[in-house]
Motif scaffolding. Sequence first.
Motif, PDB file in Angstrom:
ATOM      1  N   ALA A  91     -14.528   5.393  22.992  1.00  0.00           N
ATOM      2  CA  ALA A  91     -14.210   5.695  24.389  1.00  0.00           C
ATOM      3  C   ALA A  91     -14.659   7.080  24.812  1.00  0.00           C
ATOM      4  O   ALA A  91     -14.607   7.410  25.994  1.00  0.00           O
ATOM      5  CB  ALA A  91     -12.697   5.542  24.618  1.00  0.00           C
ATOM      6  N   ASN A  92     -15.101   7.905  23.857  1.00  0.00           N
ATOM      7  CA  ASN A  92     -15.547   9.251  24.181  1.00  0.00           C
ATOM      8  C   ASN A  92     -17.062   9.253  24.382  1.00  0.00           C
ATOM      9  O   ASN A  92     -17.804   8.802  23.501  1.00  0.00           O
ATOM     10  CB  ASN A  92     -15.163  10.222  23.061  1.00  0.00           C
ATOM     11  CG  ASN A  92     -15.386  11.669  23.445  1.00  0.00           C
ATOM     12  OD1 ASN A  92     -16.515  12.098  23.631  1.00  0.00           O
ATOM     13  ND2 ASN A  92     -14.307  12.426  23.557  1.00  0.00           N
ATOM     14  N   PRO A  93     -17.559   9.742  25.511  1.00  0.00           N
ATOM     15  CA  PRO A  93     -18.998   9.652  25.816  1.00  0.00           C
ATOM     16  C   PRO A  93     -19.892  10.448  24.872  1.00  0.00           C
ATOM     17  O   PRO A  93     -21.098  10.189  24.810  1.00  0.00           O
ATOM     18  CB  PRO A  93     -19.088  10.189  27.248  1.00  0.00           C
ATOM     19  CG  PRO A  93     -17.877  11.044  27.423  1.00  0.00           C
ATOM     20  CD  PRO A  93     -16.804  10.378  26.615  1.00  0.00           C
ATOM     21  N   GLU A  94     -19.354  11.410  24.138  1.00  0.00           N
ATOM     22  CA  GLU A  94     -20.170  12.224  23.242  1.00  0.00           C
ATOM     23  C   GLU A  94     -20.305  11.620  21.846  1.00  0.00           C
ATOM     24  O   GLU A  94     -21.109  12.089  21.042  1.00  0.00           O
ATOM     25  CB  GLU A  94     -19.569  13.624  23.118  1.00  0.00           C
ATOM     26  CG  GLU A  94     -19.557  14.440  24.396  1.00  0.00           C
ATOM     27  CD  GLU A  94     -19.041  15.844  24.161  1.00  0.00           C
ATOM     28  OE1 GLU A  94     -18.106  15.994  23.351  1.00  0.00           O
ATOM     29  OE2 GLU A  94     -19.573  16.768  24.762  1.00  0.00           O
ATOM     30  N   SER A  95     -19.538  10.585  21.564  1.00  0.00           N
ATOM     31  CA  SER A  95     -19.406  10.115  20.179  1.00  0.00           C
ATOM     32  C   SER A  95     -20.706   9.643  19.550  1.00  0.00           C
ATOM     33  O   SER A  95     -21.004   9.979  18.397  1.00  0.00           O
ATOM     34  CB  SER A  95     -18.360   9.001  20.110  1.00  0.00           C
ATOM     35  OG  SER A  95     -17.065   9.516  20.286  1.00  0.00           O
ATOM     36  N   LYS A  96     -21.497   8.860  20.261  1.00  0.00           N
ATOM     37  CA  LYS A  96     -22.712   8.312  19.656  1.00  0.00           C
ATOM     38  C   LYS A  96     -23.687   9.408  19.257  1.00  0.00           C
ATOM     39  O   LYS A  96     -24.271   9.374  18.165  1.00  0.00           O
ATOM     40  CB  LYS A  96     -23.366   7.314  20.603  1.00  0.00           C
ATOM     41  CG  LYS A  96     -22.587   6.016  20.749  1.00  0.00           C
ATOM     42  CD  LYS A  96     -23.335   5.020  21.628  1.00  0.00           C
ATOM     43  CE  LYS A  96     -22.554   3.714  21.739  1.00  0.00           C
ATOM     44  NZ  LYS A  96     -23.260   2.728  22.613  1.00  0.00           N
ATOM     45  N   ASP A  97     -23.856  10.391  20.120  1.00  0.00           N
ATOM     46  CA  ASP A  97     -24.759  11.496  19.795  1.00  0.00           C
ATOM     47  C   ASP A  97     -24.221  12.327  18.639  1.00  0.00           C
ATOM     48  O   ASP A  97     -24.979  12.765  17.759  1.00  0.00           O
ATOM     49  CB  ASP A  97     -24.968  12.389  21.015  1.00  0.00           C
ATOM     50  CG  ASP A  97     -25.849  11.723  22.074  1.00  0.00           C
ATOM     51  OD1 ASP A  97     -26.581  10.777  21.731  1.00  0.00           O
ATOM     52  OD2 ASP A  97     -25.781  12.144  23.239  1.00  0.00           O
ATOM     53  N   LEU A  98     -22.909  12.554  18.642  1.00  0.00           N
ATOM     54  CA  LEU A  98     -22.311  13.345  17.567  1.00  0.00           C
ATOM     55  C   LEU A  98     -22.357  12.596  16.236  1.00  0.00           C
ATOM     56  O   LEU A  98     -22.558  13.215  15.182  1.00  0.00           O
ATOM     57  CB  LEU A  98     -20.860  13.691  17.922  1.00  0.00           C
ATOM     58  CG  LEU A  98     -20.696  14.739  19.027  1.00  0.00           C
ATOM     59  CD1 LEU A  98     -19.238  14.837  19.458  1.00  0.00           C
ATOM     60  CD2 LEU A  98     -21.200  16.102  18.564  1.00  0.00           C
TER      61      LEU A  98
END
Length: 248
Positions: free
Chosen positions: A216-223
């Motif tokens: 649900a966090n928009p930064e997760s995939k990049d991180l």
Amino acid sequence: MFYQRALWFLLTSIISCFSGYSSAQSILFPVENYPPYITIDTTTHVVSGMDIRIVKAAFESVGINASFEAEQWQEILQGIQTGKFVGTVSCARRPERAPYMLFSDEVSTSSRVLISRPDFSSDQIESIYDLSQYRITSVAKWDMEQQLTQLNIPHSTVQSISQGLELIMAQKADAFYVSSYPALHQARQMGLQKSIKVTSLVAEPLVPLHVCFSKANPESKDLLQAFNQGLKIIKHNGTFQAIRDEYL
């Protein structure tokens, strides 16, 4: 040698892919005390431990600053579900977590054992299914306790490893189903290392531990991608093994 140099060049050049994170990017992970993977000083609240150092080093290798703060496990899970938290560290992959979590490459592993008094007869115990005839306790909401619940194996729950060890010493339970390293660490802290027996369950494999990110966090995939690349870098340059050697 040529291939080693080529691999190293590839790994280090990947850092540039995450340059948008560099100086401005800092992330905060809530974590629960889980020594030696995660150790939280009760006085200073400083967070350290084997997995903490590995995760921090992996992120630093791609220009990201990771910091950590103490939080209760149930609060962490709820925050990951809603996207309030970007993720957490030393988290096992479980089917019920898959709908709201992304899992990194393996950071470490955990083994599940039974902790008991030395006089407890465990010769006939080989798998988790053998536990149904004993008084078993486990830490509420941890992977081991959820496993017992899913298999309908009767058990009691405690809120911490120290409570579980106290229950065993008071003969209010036959065995404590728990993760090996954290339990042994706590037993040493309590001066119980010579008063307990550890029984391995032959049929229970090692459990991989990951950095778990919130879907649900928009930064997760990049991180997640950045962390996995950083993990490859520190494994290649020896940092990963050097940290593990200090603890294991």
